[in-house]
Design a protein around this motif. Structure first.
Motif, PDB file in Angstrom:
ATOM      1  N   VAL A 167       0.873  -1.176   0.000  1.00 18.97           N
ATOM      2  CA  VAL A 167       0.000   0.000   0.000  1.00 18.97           C
ATOM      3  C   VAL A 167       0.908   1.223   0.000  1.00 18.97           C
ATOM      4  O   VAL A 167       2.117   1.126   0.249  1.00 18.97           O
ATOM      5  CB  VAL A 167      -0.935   0.036   1.234  1.00 18.97           C
ATOM      6  CG1 VAL A 167      -1.848  -1.171   1.266  1.00 18.97           C
ATOM      7  CG2 VAL A 167      -0.134   0.133   2.525  1.00 18.97           C
ATOM      8  N   PHE A 168       0.345   2.378  -0.262  1.00 22.79           N
ATOM      9  CA  PHE A 168       1.140   3.599  -0.181  1.00 22.79           C
ATOM     10  C   PHE A 168       1.487   3.892   1.275  1.00 22.79           C
ATOM     11  O   PHE A 168       0.706   3.612   2.193  1.00 22.79           O
ATOM     12  CB  PHE A 168       0.385   4.775  -0.797  1.00 22.79           C
ATOM     13  CG  PHE A 168       0.264   4.693  -2.289  1.00 22.79           C
ATOM     14  CD1 PHE A 168       1.384   4.820  -3.099  1.00 22.79           C
ATOM     15  CD2 PHE A 168      -0.968   4.480  -2.892  1.00 22.79           C
ATOM     16  CE1 PHE A 168       1.290   4.731  -4.477  1.00 22.79           C
ATOM     17  CE2 PHE A 168      -1.088   4.394  -4.270  1.00 22.79           C
ATOM     18  CZ  PHE A 168       0.045   4.527  -5.063  1.00 22.79           C
ATOM     19  N   ASP A 169       2.660   4.462   1.486  1.00 19.49           N
ATOM     20  CA  ASP A 169       3.124   4.741   2.847  1.00 19.49           C
ATOM     21  C   ASP A 169       2.106   5.526   3.670  1.00 19.49           C
ATOM     22  O   ASP A 169       1.917   5.263   4.863  1.00 19.49           O
ATOM     23  CB  ASP A 169       4.439   5.538   2.804  1.00 19.49           C
ATOM     24  CG  ASP A 169       5.655   4.658   2.516  1.00 19.49           C
ATOM     25  OD1 ASP A 169       5.533   3.418   2.581  1.00 19.49           O
ATOM     26  OD2 ASP A 169       6.721   5.222   2.219  1.00 19.49           O
ATOM     27  N   HIS A 170       1.420   6.485   3.020  1.00 21.48           N
ATOM     28  CA  HIS A 170       0.566   7.388   3.794  1.00 21.48           C
ATOM     29  C   HIS A 170      -0.710   6.712   4.326  1.00 21.48           C
ATOM     30  O   HIS A 170      -1.389   7.282   5.180  1.00 21.48           O
ATOM     31  CB  HIS A 170       0.206   8.636   2.974  1.00 21.48           C
ATOM     32  CG  HIS A 170      -0.701   8.376   1.811  1.00 21.48           C
ATOM     33  ND1 HIS A 170      -0.236   7.996   0.565  1.00 21.48           N
ATOM     34  CD2 HIS A 170      -2.062   8.440   1.696  1.00 21.48           C
ATOM     35  CE1 HIS A 170      -1.251   7.851  -0.247  1.00 21.48           C
ATOM     36  NE2 HIS A 170      -2.370   8.105   0.404  1.00 21.48           N
ATOM     37  N   VAL A 171      -1.031   5.515   3.819  1.00 21.72           N
ATOM     38  CA  VAL A 171      -2.206   4.797   4.346  1.00 21.72           C
ATOM     39  C   VAL A 171      -1.812   3.509   5.068  1.00 21.72           C
ATOM     40  O   VAL A 171      -2.675   2.745   5.501  1.00 21.72           O
ATOM     41  CB  VAL A 171      -3.226   4.466   3.221  1.00 21.72           C
ATOM     42  CG1 VAL A 171      -3.784   5.735   2.602  1.00 21.72           C
ATOM     43  CG2 VAL A 171      -2.596   3.560   2.164  1.00 21.72           C
TER      44      VAL A 171
END
Length: 405
Positions: free
Chosen positions: A315-319
């Protein structure tokens, strides 16, 4: 007469000098006896007065509570201003021109404000103006619902407008003008000897775009592929032909093959987190529970490996923290590795060719780069690496497959 579609992005329209080059491309197309549709983005980028992000900044300064419908009304304005400005410039050169909004050009969408999907394109009004000898300037990035509500198409929307209109008109080509001269074998900011590609297939550029290359939006390429309309990615500031995007037969057919290549390019993007969720003994619904939960909370997953011992995905780091909290809430004990990067080897000619993966592993091993995860398709092999290894991995793979030649 032949029909050509040209699309110009914000940087191509932001200054008088840039607009001079735009005008030259329009005049060149007309000199070739082409009927011409010009699709435009909003002028400039954030901070410049008519850029879309600048307009949205006004809302953030005034409560930031604009509903989605009204936000789309605002976001359409940048393209209207850009189109009207270009129309005036063209008319001053004695070239008849007319401006149409996306809806007036026949682009009908659903009502998913901010990321609307095109339902159909009915170009009757465009054809009427073309038959009058006019250059038709269309505001990109937008359409209208069946109820005549304004909508925007999301990221890459102007590219999508151009290829959708090109497909509906059966245009001979859609020219996507940008600030780079075509599609390169890798990001030139990382690989100094990255070279321009003369031709690529729809599938190859879709994979390059999905995996980090930002020259054209994959959604626009998919629309062009469905309509089988050729696309050229070109520089506004050059007369060179750029890169032709077309169907695979034009690239790999026995009589039409233009380059004997297995690998076309190397793409990359970073800031992703690898998540591993082990399965308990006798548990058979782990995959269902994990991915259903991610979907319910609108968390996009990628790089998925499923096996009896558990699941691994990114997943993307921010989520990532949100995803981990959800998994723990289900009673699982996930582990994670943040700051990873995905490096992709892409080529429509490598399917069925032995030794490609071996070459990838060899190139990365020689640079002491650990492969954390891998996956493949007919046209792409993906490798997950530590973020600090991303640049070295891209350079090593570009060199190993001799893409500089």
């Amino acid at each position: 007469m032949r029909i050509r579609v040209q699309k110009f992005g914000g940087t191509s329209l932001s200054t008088p000098e840039a607009r001079k080059h735009v005008l030259e491309h329009i005049q060149a197309a007309r000199s070739e006896d082409c009927q011409l549709v010009v699709v435009v983005s909003a002028m400039g980028r954030q901070g410049e007065p008519y850029a879309t992000d600048t307009l949205l900044g006004l809302i953030r300064q005034n409560g930031d509570q604009l509903p989605a419908r009204e936000r789309d009304l605002l976001m359409c304005c940048g393209e209207w201003i850009s189109a009207a400005n270009l129309c005036s410039l063209i008319q001053a050169e004695g070239i008849p021109a007319v401006v149409l909004t996306g809806g007036q050009a026949g682009i009908e969408t659903n009502d998913a404000y901010g990321n609307a999907q095109i339902v159909s394109v009915q170009p009757k009004r465009i054809l009427e103006h073309l038959d009058r000898g006019e250059v038709v300037i269309v505001a990109g990035f937008q359409g209208q619902t069946a109820d005549h509500e304004f909508t925007t198409l999301g990221r890459g929307g102007s590219d999508t407008s151009a290829t959708a209109i090109g497909g509906a008109l059966k245009a001979e080509v859609v020219d996507i003008f940008t600030d780079v001269n075509g599609i390169l074998t890798a990001d030139p900011r990382i690989v100094e000897d990255a070279r321009p590609l003369t031709r690529v297939s729809y599938a190859e550029i879709c994979n390059m775009a999905h995996n980090g290359a930002k020259v054209i939006h994959p959604r626009a390429v998919e629309v062009a592929m469905q309509a089988n309309v050729p696309v050229r990615v070109r520089s506004t500031f050059s007369k060179e032909e750029g890169t032709l995007v077309t169907n695979p037969d034009s690239l790999y057919g026995a009589e039409k093959r233009v380059e004997d290549r297995h690998v076309t390019g190397i793409a990359h993007f970073g800031n992703i987190t690898q998540i591993q969720v082990p399965a308990a003994e006798g548990q058979y619904d782990l995959q269902l529970q994990v991915f259903k939960t991610m979907a319910q909370h609108s968390i996009s997953v990628d790089f998925i490996n499923v096996n009896p011992s558990g699941v691994v995905y990114t997943v993307f780091d921010h989520v990532a923290e949100k995803a981990l909290e959800l998994l723990r809430g289900l009673g699982y004990k996930p582990t994670s590795l943040s700051g990873c990067a995905k490096v992709s080897v892409i080529g429509g000619g490598m399917n069925g060719v032995p030794g490609v993966m071996a070459k990838i592993v060899e190139a990365l091993t020689e640079e002491n780069i650990r492969i954390l995860q891998s996956a493949d398709s007919n046209t792409t092999i993906w490798c997950l690496v530590h973020g600090e290894d991303m640049v070295s991995a891209v350079r090593a793979l570009h060199k190993s497959f001799q893409l500089h030649k």
